[in-house]
Motif scaffolding. Structure first.
Motif, PDB file in Angstrom:
ATOM      1  N   SER B 260       1.035  -0.940   0.040  1.00 21.39           N
ATOM      2  CA  SER B 260       0.152  -0.097   0.180  1.00 21.39           C
ATOM      3  C   SER B 260       0.796   1.169   0.093  1.00 21.39           C
ATOM      4  O   SER B 260       0.615   2.240  -0.617  1.00 21.39           O
ATOM      5  CB  SER B 260      -0.865  -0.007   1.208  1.00 21.39           C
ATOM      6  N   THR B 261       1.742   1.371   0.732  1.00 21.10           N
ATOM      7  CA  THR B 261       2.802   2.404   0.824  1.00 21.10           C
ATOM      8  C   THR B 261       3.422   2.665  -0.362  1.00 21.10           C
ATOM      9  O   THR B 261       3.695   3.777  -0.959  1.00 21.10           O
ATOM     10  CB  THR B 261       3.874   2.086   2.018  1.00 21.10           C
ATOM     11  N   ILE B 264       0.977   4.182  -2.848  1.00 21.55           N
ATOM     12  CA  ILE B 264       0.663   5.728  -2.382  1.00 21.55           C
ATOM     13  C   ILE B 264       1.943   6.522  -2.624  1.00 21.55           C
ATOM     14  O   ILE B 264       1.754   7.672  -3.184  1.00 21.55           O
ATOM     15  CB  ILE B 264       0.351   5.656  -0.806  1.00 21.55           C
TER      16      ILE B 264
END
Lengths: 298, 282
Positions: B260-261, B264
């Motif tokens: 996810s990081t 993003i």
């Protein structure tokens, strides 16, 4: 009071443009040499059923240091004609000559101001003004640019982006961009059509002031008869498509053309004559912006 | 500064939708106003703590087994304690992503530039590009593994194939946003075709190019992880299958968190690039 031709042009012309230098000291007024010749200009777009005859045998001359306006009903080929002068369109037949040389492509001595300002939004005003020099891979004349920016009231605006400026300010930058190339012929394609009446009036005064300073030959395409009269030595009325010269009006008014002059009877009569020449050619013109108030906006 | 009559000249005619093209209209997220006061920061932090804490408490309260859904604390703990084990795999995934994206985006940009200069070429190429865009490139991974083995190659190829067409299709849209007046301006001063491309077409296309690069990078990440799950003994995708098969759910979710990081991060990088180099359109 400066009549059209009796001010000796200052040495604003570039020495790099030889023919301009040669013309610089020539005789004044009506005796000024012919700078631009439009000779039986004909332009056809498309072919077959889609064939559109935009210009047909359109011909006239523009003398050096003259301001000539081209007016006419919508779609009469005004812009086509102007773009051909800029070397952006190729004529189907006929020729346009600047100081004797046929224009068949972009010409270094011609500057052009487009409809709306046509600035590049990703560039600062400085970078916009230097864009033509960048294309030509040469150094900009910093002093001239600074002078011009001051003249149009935008000194110090160089690092800003076009979106930070009003429409009138943007168009002033566009004029600076054209003049920074020291053109011997400045073409203006309905330059102030998108501006409100007051800004437009202000811009007309600005162009007149610049012309009184530089005496650059100007060809102006416009929808506004008032604008044409305020700025021009002669107004050329084109016929409806295919465009050809319907009539040429002289504007024998002193300069600068003050609001008093523009409110005068001579202007009113001239405007009526021009209007009836256009409307007579095409009554549907009533829908156009060209039919404005009978008097000058000033 | 008066902005009332700023001309709409830069707006391409005929696009019709009236939407401006830049990263800010990709997500409602960026439409949120900037965070103002310390009070607002406090509220946002409080809500975040409440959400995470609520999940933590309810998972413990209902005694949800660790192998079904680990509480945030267990995930955080796993992330810290096993990070040294996951890190090399993150490295592998990044190598695949960067290499594949570089190849795909490079080819995509080049093709977009070529194709928009020669409209006929576009007609020839368009169906294949559409095929590449719409076919999930993951489907090719088993085949690629057969041919190239379990190393980097099949994954890099898959990433390139997934990101390239996305970049190309968006960049081509950008290059087609021709403003004839701006091109006429350049031509009036004698600009060559090459100069027109670099000084007019490319900057005009830049907002769309950045959108394409971002979408391409995100598609590349998806494809890289998916390809790693299909075969080969390394990469974050491989960790996901390994940890889930060993029912190490805290570690599994730690990897998900890292992914996810990454996603993003991709978004933020291109958002900032857009803000810096393509904000003129906003």
């Amino acid at each position: 009071m400066n009549a059209a031709g009796d001010v000796a042009p200052r040495s604003c012309r570039p020495t790099s443009i030889g023919e301009a230098a040669g013309r610089g000291g020539a005789a004044s007024g009506a005796a000024a040499p012919v700078a631009l010749v439009v000779d039986a200009a004909t332009k056809v777009y498309g072919a077959g059923a889609d064939r559109v005859l935009a210009l047909e045998g359109c011909g006239f001359e523009v003398r050096a240091r003259e301001i000539v306006s081209i007016v006419g009903p919508s779609g009469c080929g005004k812009t086509t004609l102007l773009w051909s002068m800029a070397g952006l369109h190729h004529l189907t037949s006929g020729a346009i000559r600047l100081d004797g040389a046929v224009i068949d492509g972009p010409h270094p001595a011609i500057g052009i101001v487009f409809q709306e300002a046509n600035l590049l939004p990703w560039r600062t005003l400085d970078a916009n003004i230097r864009f033509p020099d960048e294309i030509k891979r040469r150094r900009s004349d910093e002093g001239l640019i600074e002078n011009l920016l001051r003249q149009v009231g935008l000194a110090g605006y160089g690092p800003r982006f076009p979106r930070e400026l009003s429409g009138g300010m943007q168009q002033r930058v566009a004029i600076v961009r054209a003049l920074a190339q020291r053109p011997s012929l400045l073409l203006m394609d309905e330059p102030f059509g998108a501006l409100d009446a007051f800004t437009r009036e202000e811009m007309n005064r600005l162009v007149e002031r610049i012309w009184l300073d530089t005496h650059t030959t100007i060809v102006l395409v416009t929808h506004s008869i008032d604008e044409a009269i305020l700025l021009s030595d002669r107004v050329i009325v084109l016929s409806p498509r295919p465009g050809r010269v319907a009539r040429i009006f002289d504007v024998p008014l002193p300069r600068p053309r003050t609001p008093e002059i523009m409110a005068g009877r001579a202007v009113f009569e001239l405007a009526s004559a021009i209007r009836s020449e256009i409307v007579g050619a095409r009554t549907s013109l009533a829908a156009e912006g060209a039919v404005g108030s009978p008097k000058g906006e000033g | 500064m008066a902005r009332d009559i700023t001309p709409q000249f830069s707006r391409p005619a005929g696009r019709g939708d009236g939407q401006r093209v830049d990263l800010t209209n990709l997500s409602a997220f960026t439409q949120t106003p900037p965070i103002g006061s310390a009070g607002e920061v406090a509220v946002i932090a409080a809500v975040a703590i409440l959400v995470v804490g609520g999940i933590e408490c309810s998972l413990r309260w209902f005694e949800v087994p660790l192998y079904i859904l680990p509480p945030p604390s267990a995930v955080a703990l796993a992330l810290v304690s096993d990070f040294h084990l996951i890190l090399p795999h993150l490295g592998h995934t990044l190598v695949e992503l960067l290499a594949g994206f570089a190849i795909g985006a490079g080819a995509g940009l080049l093709l977009a530039a070529l194709v928009t200069q020669f409209p006929f070429a576009e007609k020839v190429i368009a169906p294949y590009i559409l095929l590449l865009v719409t076919t999930p490139m993951l489907a090719l991974v088993p085949l690629l593994i057969l041919r190239f083995g379990f190393g980097y190659e099949p994954r890099i190829i898959a990433v390139a194939l997934a990101s390239g067409p996305m970049v190309m299709i968006n960049a081509a849209t950008g290059f087609r946003r021709v403003d004839s007046a701006k091109i006429a301006l350049a031509r009036a001063y004698g600009a060559s075709t090459v100069q027109i491309f670099w000084k007019i077409r490319a900057p005009m296309a830049l907002p769309m190019i950045l959108v394409g690069l971002m979408i391409g990078a995100i598609f590349g990440l998806l494809t890289a992880v998916g390809a790693e799950m299909v075969g080969g003994g390394f990469g974050l995708g491989n960790r996901l299958t390994t940890y889930s098969s060993m029912i190490q759910m805290p570690q599994f979710f730690a990897v998900v968190l890292i992914l996810s990081t990454l996603g993003i991060l991709i978004y933020v990088i291109f958002f900032l690039l857009g803000k810096k180099y393509a904000s003129w359109e906003a």
